[in-house]
Write a protein that holds these residues in place. Sequence first.
Motif, PDB file in Angstrom:
ATOM      1  N   ASP A 100      62.384  47.525 -82.270  1.00 26.34           N
ATOM      2  CA  ASP A 100      61.497  48.112 -81.270  1.00 26.34           C
ATOM      3  C   ASP A 100      60.286  47.191 -81.132  1.00 26.34           C
ATOM      4  OD1 ASP A 100      59.916  49.581 -79.583  1.00 26.34           O
ATOM      5  OD2 ASP A 100      59.831  51.357 -80.859  1.00 26.34           O
ATOM      6  N   LEU A 101      60.408  46.244 -80.226  1.00 24.40           N
ATOM      7  CA  LEU A 101      59.353  45.243 -80.053  1.00 24.40           C
ATOM      8  C   LEU A 101      58.122  45.804 -79.345  1.00 24.40           C
ATOM      9  CD1 LEU A 101      61.606  42.188 -79.143  1.00 24.40           C
ATOM     10  CD2 LEU A 101      60.503  42.699 -81.335  1.00 24.40           C
ATOM     11  N   GLN A 102      58.206  47.036 -78.863  1.00 21.41           N
ATOM     12  CA  GLN A 102      57.049  47.664 -78.224  1.00 21.41           C
ATOM     13  C   GLN A 102      56.011  48.087 -79.261  1.00 21.41           C
ATOM     14  OE1 GLN A 102      56.838  47.501 -74.971  1.00 21.41           O
ATOM     15  NE2 GLN A 102      58.892  46.633 -74.919  1.00 21.41           N
ATOM     16  N   GLN A 103      56.461  48.225 -80.507  1.00 27.07           N
ATOM     17  CA  GLN A 103      55.536  48.587 -81.580  1.00 27.07           C
ATOM     18  C   GLN A 103      54.607  47.411 -81.862  1.00 27.07           C
ATOM     19  OE1 GLN A 103      57.137  49.982 -85.261  1.00 27.07           O
ATOM     20  NE2 GLN A 103      58.918  50.901 -84.280  1.00 27.07           N
ATOM     21  N   ASP A 104      53.377  47.746 -82.180  1.00 26.87           N
ATOM     22  CA  ASP A 104      52.441  46.705 -82.612  1.00 26.87           C
ATOM     23  C   ASP A 104      52.540  46.633 -84.135  1.00 26.87           C
ATOM     24  OD1 ASP A 104      50.502  44.747 -82.500  1.00 26.87           O
ATOM     25  OD2 ASP A 104      48.846  46.188 -82.582  1.00 26.87           O
ATOM     26  N   ASN A 105      53.657  46.067 -84.599  1.00 25.39           N
ATOM     27  CA  ASN A 105      53.993  46.075 -86.022  1.00 25.39           C
ATOM     28  C   ASN A 105      54.316  44.659 -86.451  1.00 25.39           C
ATOM     29  OD1 ASN A 105      55.577  46.207 -88.440  1.00 25.39           O
ATOM     30  ND2 ASN A 105      55.895  48.382 -88.051  1.00 25.39           N
ATOM     31  N   GLU A 106      53.577  44.160 -87.421  1.00 20.65           N
ATOM     32  CA  GLU A 106      53.756  42.783 -87.891  1.00 20.65           C
ATOM     33  C   GLU A 106      55.143  42.568 -88.501  1.00 20.65           C
ATOM     34  OE1 GLU A 106      52.397  38.907 -88.049  1.00 20.65           O
ATOM     35  OE2 GLU A 106      51.417  40.629 -87.151  1.00 20.65           O
ATOM     36  N   ALA A 107      55.654  43.561 -89.218  1.00 19.72           N
ATOM     37  CA  ALA A 107      56.972  43.429 -89.838  1.00 19.72           C
ATOM     38  C   ALA A 107      58.064  43.272 -88.779  1.00 19.72           C
ATOM     39  CB  ALA A 107      57.263  44.632 -90.730  1.00 19.72           C
ATOM     40  N   VAL A 108      57.979  44.036 -87.700  1.00 21.08           N
ATOM     41  CA  VAL A 108      58.960  43.949 -86.624  1.00 21.08           C
ATOM     42  C   VAL A 108      58.882  42.571 -85.962  1.00 21.08           C
ATOM     43  CG1 VAL A 108      59.609  44.878 -84.364  1.00 21.08           C
ATOM     44  CG2 VAL A 108      59.040  46.435 -86.230  1.00 21.08           C
ATOM     45  N   LYS A 109      57.669  42.102 -85.713  1.00 21.29           N
ATOM     46  CA  LYS A 109      57.490  40.775 -85.106  1.00 21.29           C
ATOM     47  C   LYS A 109      58.064  39.689 -86.015  1.00 21.29           C
ATOM     48  CE  LYS A 109      53.936  37.537 -83.503  1.00 21.29           C
ATOM     49  NZ  LYS A 109      54.693  36.415 -84.001  1.00 21.29           N
ATOM     50  N   ASN A 110      57.801  39.796 -87.317  1.00 21.77           N
ATOM     51  CA  ASN A 110      58.313  38.809 -88.261  1.00 21.77           C
ATOM     52  C   ASN A 110      59.836  38.826 -88.344  1.00 21.77           C
ATOM     53  OD1 ASN A 110      55.725  37.927 -88.855  1.00 21.77           O
ATOM     54  ND2 ASN A 110      55.539  39.187 -90.691  1.00 21.77           N
ATOM     55  N   LEU A 111      60.419  40.019 -88.329  1.00 18.40           N
ATOM     56  CA  LEU A 111      61.882  40.108 -88.332  1.00 18.40           C
ATOM     57  C   LEU A 111      62.468  39.500 -87.063  1.00 18.40           C
ATOM     58  CD1 LEU A 111      62.935  43.581 -89.795  1.00 18.40           C
ATOM     59  CD2 LEU A 111      63.626  41.323 -90.591  1.00 18.40           C
ATOM     60  N   ASN A 112      61.852  39.778 -85.933  1.00 13.19           N
ATOM     61  CA  ASN A 112      62.309  39.195 -84.675  1.00 13.19           C
ATOM     62  C   ASN A 112      62.294  37.669 -84.758  1.00 13.19           C
ATOM     63  OD1 ASN A 112      63.045  39.453 -81.771  1.00 13.19           O
ATOM     64  ND2 ASN A 112      61.070  38.447 -81.492  1.00 13.19           N
TER      65      ASN A 112
END
Length: 142
Positions: A77-89
Amino acid sequence: MLNSKMLKQFNKAYEDDALKAAVYGASPVGLVVLLYEGAIKAIGQATYAIESQRYDEKSRLVSKTIDIIDGLRESLDLQQDNEAVKNLNDLYIYMKQRLSTANLKNDPEILAEVRRLLETILPAWQELNRSSMSTSTASNAY
């Protein structure tokens, strides 16, 4: 987290009926664990195919791994402002690039690099899956 794109990736990645049943019965986090395990297994098989000079099989297996990682990436869910999600992406993009290079160069060392990355992250997903299952089991007990 569970969406139709993710399920399509599973269907492409796995053709075993028993495994499909496990996939459809798994939690969203459990599906991620299965995808990681499938990618790791495919990389191992691709490495063996390179060693055996079966380059058509290697290409199929590397493509399968790329499809799995693509499914993982699309489920974020790239809409989240979440560093972990960005890093996984970013990590999934990097792994896909490295797999493409390994495929072009028939390079088992690059495959091993991607495998190590997946094996490093997998225990965290496995623990999250165990935690979510025990929470779910506790909730169902009441």
